[in-house]
Design a protein around this motif. Structure first.
Motif, PDB file in Angstrom:
ATOM      1  N   LEU A 297       4.957 -56.566 121.387  1.00  0.00           N
ATOM      2  CA  LEU A 297       3.640 -56.437 122.000  1.00  0.00           C
ATOM      3  C   LEU A 297       3.780 -55.700 123.317  1.00  0.00           C
ATOM      4  O   LEU A 297       4.617 -56.052 124.155  1.00  0.00           O
ATOM      5  N   GLU A 298       2.949 -54.687 123.512  1.00  0.00           N
ATOM      6  CA  GLU A 298       2.952 -53.914 124.735  1.00  0.00           C
ATOM      7  C   GLU A 298       1.650 -54.167 125.487  1.00  0.00           C
ATOM      8  O   GLU A 298       0.570 -54.072 124.915  1.00  0.00           O
TER       9      GLU A 298
ATOM     10  N   LEU B  13       8.012 -62.115 132.223  1.00  0.00           N
ATOM     11  CA  LEU B  13       7.173 -62.622 131.145  1.00  0.00           C
ATOM     12  C   LEU B  13       6.135 -63.555 131.747  1.00  0.00           C
ATOM     13  O   LEU B  13       6.482 -64.534 132.412  1.00  0.00           O
ATOM     14  N   PHE B  14       4.841 -63.257 131.554  1.00  0.00           N
ATOM     15  CA  PHE B  14       3.751 -64.041 132.108  1.00  0.00           C
ATOM     16  C   PHE B  14       3.034 -64.771 130.972  1.00  0.00           C
ATOM     17  O   PHE B  14       2.710 -64.175 129.950  1.00  0.00           O
ATOM     18  N   LEU B  15       2.801 -66.070 131.177  1.00  0.00           N
ATOM     19  CA  LEU B  15       2.006 -66.889 130.274  1.00  0.00           C
ATOM     20  C   LEU B  15       0.814 -67.408 131.070  1.00  0.00           C
ATOM     21  O   LEU B  15       0.991 -68.139 132.049  1.00  0.00           O
TER      22      LEU B  15
ATOM     23  N   ASN C 280      -1.356 -52.499 120.365  1.00  0.00           N
ATOM     24  CA  ASN C 280      -0.186 -52.873 121.151  1.00  0.00           C
ATOM     25  C   ASN C 280       0.878 -53.589 120.334  1.00  0.00           C
ATOM     26  O   ASN C 280       1.935 -53.919 120.862  1.00  0.00           O
ATOM     27  N   LEU C 281       0.575 -53.849 119.074  1.00  0.00           N
ATOM     28  CA  LEU C 281       1.508 -54.559 118.211  1.00  0.00           C
ATOM     29  C   LEU C 281       2.328 -53.567 117.408  1.00  0.00           C
ATOM     30  O   LEU C 281       1.778 -52.714 116.711  1.00  0.00           O
ATOM     31  N   ARG C 282       3.636 -53.679 117.529  1.00  0.00           N
ATOM     32  CA  ARG C 282       4.549 -52.815 116.803  1.00  0.00           C
ATOM     33  C   ARG C 282       5.507 -53.671 115.991  1.00  0.00           C
ATOM     34  O   ARG C 282       5.961 -54.726 116.450  1.00  0.00           O
TER      35      ARG C 282
ATOM     36  N   GLU D  34      11.467 -66.878 118.834  1.00  0.00           N
ATOM     37  CA  GLU D  34      11.939 -66.440 120.151  1.00  0.00           C
ATOM     38  C   GLU D  34      10.890 -65.538 120.776  1.00  0.00           C
ATOM     39  O   GLU D  34      10.310 -64.682 120.095  1.00  0.00           O
ATOM     40  N   ILE D  35      10.627 -65.729 122.063  1.00  0.00           N
ATOM     41  CA  ILE D  35       9.691 -64.905 122.831  1.00  0.00           C
ATOM     42  C   ILE D  35      10.437 -64.409 124.056  1.00  0.00           C
ATOM     43  O   ILE D  35      10.946 -65.203 124.854  1.00  0.00           O
ATOM     44  N   GLN D  36      10.504 -63.106 124.231  1.00  0.00           N
ATOM     45  CA  GLN D  36      11.188 -62.534 125.374  1.00  0.00           C
ATOM     46  C   GLN D  36      10.475 -61.261 125.807  1.00  0.00           C
ATOM     47  O   GLN D  36       9.792 -60.608 125.018  1.00  0.00           O
TER      48      GLN D  36
END
Length: 288
Positions: free
Chosen positions: A77-78, A100-102, A67-69, A91-93
């Motif tokens: 990340l997918e 966006l779920f944490l 899932n990492l591109r 930055e995280i978006q």
């Protein structure tokens, strides 16, 4: 030496067979070497097969893994991703149009460090609630308007209206400063201090207005209306002063239902039976 002796010696040397020395590995050494080479080839094939299987399972490609591109803007990340160690990112978006779920089994912490690796701001979302630590907390609208701000000095509410939905209203331990206090439509407004005093003060005046309904001021001990420089005006079609004490009537005065409002030197009010002239007399029971 004669010619016959030389001929005989040459014949003897020519009749002997030359010795041949073989070079290489023979016997059990050769078999061990071939077995070792065979095992090495098997290990190489197994290792190659395992490497291909890992590449297939982990989905290794030129752009990334699983899932990492890897893109020009950073890492992408997918799907769901799990981090077992701290994550450091600029930055995280999320993708456009997706939230966006944490998620964490204990809590989610966001820490801001300065140049000396000292924490200056922290946001912790745990099972007990959300806790924020910092010099200032601000909440702004999408247009950039300040809605809420809090620091060590003051708390500012920038919205046009502050609504308190609790049945008990809002409780303030200290003084409050506001230009306007208004109840919701068709709801009553109550300012109450159950155990202490209630003071309303303004440099240019205090206005109490009820367009529909009554205004009621109730206290246990004293209700004081004080104007230092101006005057107090009671303007109404009917003004009632209930339960005023009645002064002692003179012996010659007749009993009647018309009374006169009298004022003591200390400002107390009492009633006295009206007559042709003023019947106000200082009553020891009322004025003292």
């Amino acid at each position: 030496m004669t010619q016959e002796q030389c001929t005989h010696r040459n014949n003897v040397q020519s009749s002997e067979k030359p010795h041949v020395y073989k070079v290489g590995i023979y016997g059990w050494r050769k078999r061990c070497l071939y077995l070792f080479v065979l095992l090495l080839m098997i290990l190489i094939l197994v290792n190659l097969a395992l490497t291909i299987w890992i590449l297939k399972v982990m989905d290794f490609t030129i752009d990334g893994m699983g899932n990492l591109r890897i893109t020009e803007k950073g890492l992408k990340l997918e799907g769901d991703s799990e981090f077992l160690q701290p994550l450091y990112a600029k930055e995280i978006q999320s993708r456009t149009g997706t939230p966006l779920f944490l998620q964490s089994s204990k809590n989610v912490s966001v820490n801001i460090l300065n140049g000396k690796n000292k924490m200056v701001t922290q946001l912790v979302a745990g099972s007990r609630g959300v806790e924020a630590r910092g010099k200032m907390l601000q909440v702004r609208s999408s247009a950039g308007k300040l809605l809420f701000s809090a620091d060590e000095q003051e708390v500012v509410v920038g919205a046009e209206r502050l609504r308190v939905m609790g049945a008990e209203g809002a409780v303030f331990t200290g003084s409050i400063e506001t230009p306007h206090v208004r109840a919701e439509p068709f709801k009553e407004l109550r300012l109450e201090s159950p155990t202490r005093s209630l003071f309303m003060d303004a440099p240019k005046g205090v206005q109490i207005l009820a367009e529909v309904g009554d205004i009621q001021a109730v206290c246990k001990n004293e209700l004081r209306l004080e104007s230092k420089d101006g005057e107090i005006t009671l303007e109404a079609d009917r003004i009632k002063l209930l339960r005023l004490p009645e002064g002692k009537a003179s012996l010659t005065a007749s009993r009647q239902n018309v009374f006169e409002v009298c004022v003591c030197p200390n400002g107390a009010l009492f009633l006295s039976q009206a007559g042709s002239g003023s019947t106000c007399q200082i009553s020891n029971s009322v004025c003292l």
